[in-house]
Design a protein around this motif. Structure first.
Motif, PDB file in Angstrom:
ATOM      1  N   GLU A  84     -21.237  -8.446  25.843  1.00  0.00           N
ATOM      2  CA  GLU A  84     -21.032  -7.185  25.160  1.00  0.00           C
ATOM      3  C   GLU A  84     -19.347  -8.067  24.717  1.00  0.00           C
ATOM      4  O   GLU A  84     -18.919  -7.571  23.846  1.00  0.00           O
ATOM      5  CB  GLU A  84     -21.049  -6.239  25.568  1.00  0.00           C
ATOM      6  CG  GLU A  84     -22.109  -5.913  26.081  1.00  0.00           C
ATOM      7  CD  GLU A  84     -22.859  -4.797  27.185  1.00  0.00           C
ATOM      8  OE1 GLU A  84     -21.607  -4.000  27.189  1.00  0.00           O
ATOM      9  OE2 GLU A  84     -23.658  -4.378  27.173  1.00  0.00           O
ATOM     10  N   LYS A  85     -18.228  -8.082  25.462  1.00  0.00           N
ATOM     11  CA  LYS A  85     -17.079  -8.931  25.405  1.00  0.00           C
ATOM     12  C   LYS A  85     -17.176  -9.865  23.859  1.00  0.00           C
ATOM     13  O   LYS A  85     -16.428  -9.196  22.604  1.00  0.00           O
ATOM     14  CB  LYS A  85     -16.389  -8.763  26.438  1.00  0.00           C
ATOM     15  CG  LYS A  85     -16.321  -8.157  27.477  1.00  0.00           C
ATOM     16  CD  LYS A  85     -15.220  -8.812  28.485  1.00  0.00           C
ATOM     17  CE  LYS A  85     -14.929  -8.279  29.318  1.00  0.00           C
ATOM     18  NZ  LYS A  85     -14.025  -8.485  30.570  1.00  0.00           N
ATOM     19  N   ILE A  86     -18.209 -10.701  24.394  1.00  0.00           N
ATOM     20  CA  ILE A  86     -18.149 -11.920  23.028  1.00  0.00           C
ATOM     21  C   ILE A  86     -18.442 -10.720  21.584  1.00  0.00           C
ATOM     22  O   ILE A  86     -18.204 -10.793  20.220  1.00  0.00           O
ATOM     23  CB  ILE A  86     -18.978 -12.460  23.122  1.00  0.00           C
ATOM     24  CG1 ILE A  86     -18.712 -13.738  24.376  1.00  0.00           C
ATOM     25  CG2 ILE A  86     -19.196 -13.507  21.568  1.00  0.00           C
ATOM     26  CD1 ILE A  86     -19.410 -14.419  24.875  1.00  0.00           C
ATOM     27  N   LEU A  91     -15.941  -8.788  16.423  1.00  0.00           N
ATOM     28  CA  LEU A  91     -16.484  -7.851  15.067  1.00  0.00           C
ATOM     29  C   LEU A  91     -18.197  -7.336  15.060  1.00  0.00           C
ATOM     30  O   LEU A  91     -18.311  -6.810  14.205  1.00  0.00           O
ATOM     31  CB  LEU A  91     -15.874  -7.268  14.259  1.00  0.00           C
ATOM     32  CG  LEU A  91     -14.633  -7.230  14.566  1.00  0.00           C
ATOM     33  CD1 LEU A  91     -13.032  -7.463  13.411  1.00  0.00           C
ATOM     34  CD2 LEU A  91     -13.732  -6.065  15.547  1.00  0.00           C
ATOM     35  N   GLU A  92     -19.295  -7.462  15.821  1.00  0.00           N
ATOM     36  CA  GLU A  92     -20.475  -7.318  15.174  1.00  0.00           C
ATOM     37  C   GLU A  92     -21.147  -6.262  16.822  1.00  0.00           C
ATOM     38  O   GLU A  92     -20.777  -6.300  17.701  1.00  0.00           O
ATOM     39  CB  GLU A  92     -20.803  -9.087  16.052  1.00  0.00           C
ATOM     40  CG  GLU A  92     -20.733  -9.760  14.674  1.00  0.00           C
ATOM     41  CD  GLU A  92     -21.471 -11.436  15.110  1.00  0.00           C
ATOM     42  OE1 GLU A  92     -21.347 -12.563  13.935  1.00  0.00           O
ATOM     43  OE2 GLU A  92     -21.776 -11.132  16.504  1.00  0.00           O
ATOM     44  N   LYS A  93     -22.700  -5.839  15.831  1.00  0.00           N
ATOM     45  CA  LYS A  93     -23.353  -5.095  17.339  1.00  0.00           C
ATOM     46  C   LYS A  93     -24.646  -5.547  16.831  1.00  0.00           C
ATOM     47  O   LYS A  93     -25.139  -6.155  15.802  1.00  0.00           O
ATOM     48  CB  LYS A  93     -23.268  -4.020  16.737  1.00  0.00           C
ATOM     49  CG  LYS A  93     -23.200  -3.303  14.670  1.00  0.00           C
ATOM     50  CD  LYS A  93     -23.541  -1.700  15.652  1.00  0.00           C
ATOM     51  CE  LYS A  93     -23.480  -1.391  14.328  1.00  0.00           C
ATOM     52  NZ  LYS A  93     -22.842  -0.274  13.637  1.00  0.00           N
ATOM     53  N   ASN A 105     -19.362  -1.889  11.328  1.00  0.00           N
ATOM     54  CA  ASN A 105     -19.428  -1.346  11.047  1.00  0.00           C
ATOM     55  C   ASN A 105     -20.578  -0.564  10.203  1.00  0.00           C
ATOM     56  O   ASN A 105     -20.982   0.468   9.139  1.00  0.00           O
ATOM     57  CB  ASN A 105     -18.370  -1.107   9.756  1.00  0.00           C
ATOM     58  CG  ASN A 105     -18.042  -2.615   8.963  1.00  0.00           C
ATOM     59  OD1 ASN A 105     -18.814  -3.779   9.151  1.00  0.00           O
ATOM     60  ND2 ASN A 105     -17.350  -2.381   7.822  1.00  0.00           N
ATOM     61  N   ALA A 106     -21.642  -1.489  10.522  1.00  0.00           N
ATOM     62  CA  ALA A 106     -22.755  -1.334   9.705  1.00  0.00           C
ATOM     63  C   ALA A 106     -23.008  -0.089   9.844  1.00  0.00           C
ATOM     64  O   ALA A 106     -23.253   0.130  10.891  1.00  0.00           O
ATOM     65  CB  ALA A 106     -23.726  -2.537   9.619  1.00  0.00           C
ATOM     66  N   ARG A 107     -24.095   0.124   8.807  1.00  0.00           N
ATOM     67  CA  ARG A 107     -24.348   1.816   9.222  1.00  0.00           C
ATOM     68  C   ARG A 107     -25.783   1.199   8.744  1.00  0.00           C
ATOM     69  O   ARG A 107     -26.796   2.477   9.513  1.00  0.00           O
ATOM     70  CB  ARG A 107     -23.924   2.875   7.630  1.00  0.00           C
ATOM     71  CG  ARG A 107     -22.949   3.104   8.751  1.00  0.00           C
ATOM     72  CD  ARG A 107     -21.229   4.518   7.677  1.00  0.00           C
ATOM     73  NE  ARG A 107     -22.889   5.702   7.685  1.00  0.00           N
ATOM     74  CZ  ARG A 107     -22.848   6.090   6.277  1.00  0.00           C
ATOM     75  NH1 ARG A 107     -22.336   6.017   5.110  1.00  0.00           N
ATOM     76  NH2 ARG A 107     -23.935   7.647   6.570  1.00  0.00           N
ATOM     77  N   GLU A 121     -18.990   3.601  14.569  1.00  0.00           N
ATOM     78  CA  GLU A 121     -18.794   2.944  13.359  1.00  0.00           C
ATOM     79  C   GLU A 121     -17.208   2.081  14.052  1.00  0.00           C
ATOM     80  O   GLU A 121     -16.110   3.235  15.003  1.00  0.00           O
ATOM     81  CB  GLU A 121     -18.486   2.819  12.911  1.00  0.00           C
ATOM     82  CG  GLU A 121     -19.829   3.510  11.812  1.00  0.00           C
ATOM     83  CD  GLU A 121     -19.618   3.902  10.387  1.00  0.00           C
ATOM     84  OE1 GLU A 121     -18.871   4.520   9.170  1.00  0.00           O
ATOM     85  OE2 GLU A 121     -21.022   4.901  10.428  1.00  0.00           O
ATOM     86  N   LYS A 122     -17.035   1.193  13.824  1.00  0.00           N
ATOM     87  CA  LYS A 122     -15.648   0.964  14.298  1.00  0.00           C
ATOM     88  C   LYS A 122     -15.631   0.119  12.476  1.00  0.00           C
ATOM     89  O   LYS A 122     -15.933  -0.627  12.679  1.00  0.00           O
ATOM     90  CB  LYS A 122     -15.633  -0.253  15.639  1.00  0.00           C
ATOM     91  CG  LYS A 122     -15.828   0.063  16.717  1.00  0.00           C
ATOM     92  CD  LYS A 122     -15.567  -0.627  17.867  1.00  0.00           C
ATOM     93  CE  LYS A 122     -16.131  -0.584  19.087  1.00  0.00           C
ATOM     94  NZ  LYS A 122     -17.177  -1.055  19.996  1.00  0.00           N
ATOM     95  N   PRO A 123     -14.002   0.013  12.744  1.00  0.00           N
ATOM     96  CA  PRO A 123     -13.735  -0.823  11.222  1.00  0.00           C
ATOM     97  C   PRO A 123     -13.618  -2.075  11.604  1.00  0.00           C
ATOM     98  O   PRO A 123     -13.291  -2.569  12.282  1.00  0.00           O
ATOM     99  CB  PRO A 123     -12.168  -0.813  10.814  1.00  0.00           C
ATOM    100  CG  PRO A 123     -10.980  -0.579  13.262  1.00  0.00           C
ATOM    101  CD  PRO A 123     -12.679   0.561  13.085  1.00  0.00           C
ATOM    102  N   GLN A 124     -13.946  -2.550  10.114  1.00  0.00           N
ATOM    103  CA  GLN A 124     -14.303  -4.336  10.767  1.00  0.00           C
ATOM    104  C   GLN A 124     -13.153  -4.984   9.663  1.00  0.00           C
ATOM    105  O   GLN A 124     -13.054  -4.478   9.078  1.00  0.00           O
ATOM    106  CB  GLN A 124     -15.433  -4.638  10.027  1.00  0.00           C
ATOM    107  CG  GLN A 124     -15.272  -5.840   9.913  1.00  0.00           C
ATOM    108  CD  GLN A 124     -16.637  -6.681   9.104  1.00  0.00           C
ATOM    109  OE1 GLN A 124     -17.740  -5.992   8.965  1.00  0.00           O
ATOM    110  NE2 GLN A 124     -16.913  -7.541   9.789  1.00  0.00           N
TER     111      GLN A 124
END
Length: 175
Positions: A84-86, A91-93, A105-107, A121-124
């Motif tokens: 999860e840290k990686i 900046l992925e999910k 930031n993908a919806r 959501e988080k800024p990318q």
């Protein structure tokens, strides 16, 4: 923007990418260490069970095996947290429906179209030098292979998701 400002910006971006890569390498090393320990615990568990079997009383190994299993569960949980840290560093999910890794930031998932929860959501940071596909509905940039827009969920044109069937401007297939 002057050439010096661009060079400075490029150098800053390169330094950030190097720092990110070093951090990810450290985390992957931690995962590798835990995976080796998992292998050792599997071997110890098997040996404890076999030794008890050889003595004709499997119940003798129960306490030892339970201890090993608890350690294994802890190590698997550690690995999950490190992964999860990686993902956060990159900046992925991950899409819960299809498993596709997407920008944080993908919806909507670009593969299956599933909507992500709003609180995710988080800024990318913007990507530089990548080929992107613009959504006709909302204008959001999407990966070249995306089938659905990451912002509004609109199905992108077949040409965007399937480069093997390019379309001409009139919409007819090019042969």
């Amino acid at each position: 923007m002057s050439i010096f400002e661009r060079m400075k910006q490029g150098a800053t971006e390169a330094a950030r990418k190097v720092e990110q890569t070093v951090e990810i390498s450290k985390l992957k090393s931690q995962i590798s260490t835990r995976e080796k320990e998992i292998d050792r615990l599997y071997a110890r568990t098997g040996k404890a069970v076999y030794d008890a079997y050889s003595r004709g009383d499997l119940s003798r190994s129960e306490t030892e095996v339970m201890d090993y299993c608890e350690q294994l569960s802890d190590l698997h949980e550690d690995i999950k947290l490190i992964q999860e840290k990686i993902t956060n560093i990159k900046l992925e999910k991950s899409c819960s429906a299809c498993g596709k890794i997407v920008p944080v930031n993908a919806r909507f998932c670009p593969d299956c179209g599933k909507k992500f929860p709003e609180d995710d959501e988080k800024p990318q940071e913007s990507t530089v030098g990548e080929i992107r596909v613009l959504c006709a509905v909302c204008g959001t940039e999407n990966d070249i292979g995306a089938r659905y827009c990451v912002e509004c969920g609109n199905e992108l044109s077949p040409a965007a998701g399937d480069r093997s069937k390019p379309n001409d401007p009139a919409g007819d297939s090019i042969v």
